[in-house]
Motif scaffolding. Structure first.
Motif, PDB file in Angstrom:
ATOM      1  N   LYS A  82      83.427  11.480  38.645  1.00 32.65           N
ATOM      2  CA  LYS A  82      83.096  11.267  37.240  1.00 32.65           C
ATOM      3  C   LYS A  82      84.329  11.505  36.384  1.00 32.65           C
ATOM      4  O   LYS A  82      85.138  12.366  36.660  1.00 32.65           O
TER       5      LYS A  82
ATOM      6  N   GLN B 282      81.017  23.669  30.485  1.00 32.00           N
ATOM      7  CA  GLN B 282      80.063  22.905  31.281  1.00 32.00           C
ATOM      8  C   GLN B 282      80.622  21.554  31.709  1.00 32.00           C
ATOM      9  O   GLN B 282      79.908  20.732  32.296  1.00 32.00           O
ATOM     10  N   GLY B 283      81.907  21.330  31.434  1.00 32.69           N
ATOM     11  CA  GLY B 283      82.514  20.029  31.724  1.00 32.69           C
ATOM     12  C   GLY B 283      82.566  19.729  33.209  1.00 32.69           C
ATOM     13  O   GLY B 283      82.611  20.628  34.049  1.00 32.69           O
ATOM     14  N   ASP B 284      82.544  18.441  33.551  1.00 30.30           N
ATOM     15  CA  ASP B 284      82.594  18.048  34.962  1.00 30.30           C
ATOM     16  C   ASP B 284      83.865  17.296  35.323  1.00 30.30           C
ATOM     17  O   ASP B 284      84.009  16.805  36.441  1.00 30.30           O
ATOM     18  N   ARG B 285      84.817  17.219  34.402  1.00 29.60           N
ATOM     19  CA  ARG B 285      86.105  16.606  34.734  1.00 29.60           C
ATOM     20  C   ARG B 285      87.031  17.708  35.248  1.00 29.60           C
ATOM     21  O   ARG B 285      87.274  18.704  34.569  1.00 29.60           O
ATOM     22  N   THR B 286      87.556  17.524  36.430  1.00 31.82           N
ATOM     23  CA  THR B 286      88.359  18.544  37.081  1.00 31.82           C
ATOM     24  C   THR B 286      89.721  17.972  37.461  1.00 31.82           C
ATOM     25  O   THR B 286      90.031  16.808  37.180  1.00 31.82           O
TER      26      THR B 286
ATOM     27  N   HIS C 180      89.840  14.600  39.218  1.00 33.02           N
ATOM     28  CA  HIS C 180      89.780  13.383  38.402  1.00 33.02           C
ATOM     29  C   HIS C 180      91.150  13.038  37.836  1.00 33.02           C
ATOM     30  O   HIS C 180      91.534  11.865  37.785  1.00 33.02           O
TER      31      HIS C 180
ATOM     32  N   GLN D 298      79.273  29.943  32.412  1.00 28.38           N
ATOM     33  CA  GLN D 298      80.298  28.928  32.217  1.00 28.38           C
ATOM     34  C   GLN D 298      81.502  29.180  33.124  1.00 28.38           C
ATOM     35  O   GLN D 298      82.030  28.244  33.747  1.00 28.38           O
TER      36      GLN D 298
ATOM     37  N   HIS E 291      80.695  28.171  36.651  1.00 30.79           N
ATOM     38  CA  HIS E 291      80.712  26.714  36.811  1.00 30.79           C
ATOM     39  C   HIS E 291      82.142  26.209  36.987  1.00 30.79           C
ATOM     40  O   HIS E 291      82.421  25.392  37.885  1.00 30.79           O
TER      41      HIS E 291
ATOM     42  N   ALA F 249      83.944  24.578  40.359  1.00 34.28           N
ATOM     43  CA  ALA F 249      84.572  23.256  40.301  1.00 34.28           C
ATOM     44  C   ALA F 249      85.994  23.311  40.857  1.00 34.28           C
ATOM     45  O   ALA F 249      86.441  22.392  41.567  1.00 34.28           O
TER      46      ALA F 249
ATOM     47  N   ASP G 225      85.930  23.514  44.592  1.00 33.20           N
ATOM     48  CA  ASP G 225      85.671  22.178  45.126  1.00 33.20           C
ATOM     49  C   ASP G 225      86.943  21.336  45.124  1.00 33.20           C
ATOM     50  O   ASP G 225      87.202  20.583  46.078  1.00 33.20           O
ATOM     51  N   ASP G 226      87.739  21.438  44.061  1.00 33.48           N
ATOM     52  CA  ASP G 226      89.020  20.721  44.005  1.00 33.48           C
ATOM     53  C   ASP G 226      89.921  21.136  45.167  1.00 33.48           C
ATOM     54  O   ASP G 226      90.552  20.294  45.825  1.00 33.48           O
TER      55      ASP G 226
END
Length: 328
Positions: free
Chosen positions: A3, A178-182, A185, A268, A271, A275, A278-279
């Motif tokens: 994403k 809460q962002g999902d750009r890591t 991306h 937060q 989260h 992330a 995961d990266d």
């Protein structure tokens, strides 16, 4: 599909076969390396070290352009579409008399205020680096240093508040937390924009206090050892509070925090930490062939053991003793 990848259409395999798993011998064939940051990952420390070691690096076949060179207009004007400026920059690159030219400027990746405004990591990183490569000609490697996302955002916000930006409100903090750009991306965007360029990723926790290790790994040269003394770390919450009071700002927005400024609540932070984990897993698993993580043995294989005079830290750094494990 990750994403948040600008223009992402389909998985791509960049031509990185020469660097996957090993750096040894790669730099011998390199001409141009771009160190693009990120901000708040000890970039200024590295640039200061390079200035202090200019003569040694030249003897090793490495020329470094830092912000003192890049921000004299040569990059901005060329990337702004000025054909004459682009020609001048290309000529300056050709005139470099060493086998390796390392251009180090975190603003190539994007701007901190824009990240805060957009509530996401470097949304225009791909187009910016694509434009840069269009100006410079072929680039052999792009190097990106990353750090845990909760600490990166906290450091970035402390940096911006210190420079007059208002303390973000709860809604903005929630957007960041809460962002999902890591980093995945960002790396994917870079690989798409520059598919023929090797992308190397290093870790703040490995390199913040050892710019010599970073430089040795990236250039394949035995660079003199740097000491770990660091200065000008991010301002802590008390200092930021005093600055806000002095300029009539929102000192109360920092609450009763002590020590490191941390804008995120426990959920937060968790989260963002997850992330980042995961990266790292993705990078260590090969990053889909898009990038190479330089860590562990690949980072410490050189013989650089001659201590040098402690270097002054730049404004973009936190104390390296605060490793990732210590901050979870």
């Amino acid at each position: 599909m990750p994403k948040g990848c600008a223009g992402y259409s389909a998985p791509m395999q960049s031509d990185h076969s020469g660097v996957v798993g090993q750096l040894s011998g790669v730099a011998a064939a390199m001409g141009l390396i771009l160190h693009v940051g990120a901000h708040r990952t000890a970039t200024t420390s590295l640039q200061s070290f390079c200035r202090a070691q200019r003569g040694t690096l030249k003897s090793l076949g490495v020329t470094v352009w830092g912000p003192r060179q890049t921000r004299d207009g040569r990059l901005h004007d060329a990337m702004g579409g000025d054909p004459a400026a682009a020609d001048r920059l290309a000529a300056q690159i050709r005139d470099v008399q060493t086998p390796i030219l390392l251009i180090s400027d975190e603003n190539m990746l994007g701007m901190p205020r824009k990240c805060l405004r957009e509530g996401a990591l470097y949304l225009d990183a791909g187009p910016r680096l694509g434009q840069m490569v269009a100006v410079t000609g072929p680039v052999d490697a792009i190097v990106l240093q990353i750090r845990a996302l909760d600490l990166w955002w906290a450091s970035l916000l402390a940096y911006l508040i210190d420079r007059g930006v208002d303390v973000p409100d709860a809604a903005r903090i929630a957007t960041l937390g809460q962002g999902d750009r890591t980093w995945r991306h960002v790396i994917t965007d870079l690989a798409q924009a520059c598919p023929q360029t090797a992308i190397m990723v290093t870790l703040f926790d490995d390199c913040a206090s050892r710019p010599d290790l970073w430089l040795s790994a990236v250039t394949d040269r035995d660079v003199p050892k740097a000491t770990s003394e660091q200065r000008n770390a991010s301002k802590d919450a008390n200092t930021l509070r005093q600055q806000l009071l002095q300029r009539g700002g929102q000192a109360g927005a920092l609450g009763a925090q002590e020590g490191r400024y941390m804008p995120f609540d426990a959920q937060q932070s968790a989260h963002l930490r997850e992330a980042y984990v995961d990266d790292l897993f993705w990078l260590r698993a090969g990053a889909d062939g898009l990038a190479t993580l330089i860590s562990g043995a690949a980072l410490t294989r050189t013989k650089n053991t001659s201590p040098q005079t402690p270097q002054r830290r730049g404004q973009d750094n936190d104390k390296a003793a605060r490793g990732l494990a210590q901050n979870r």
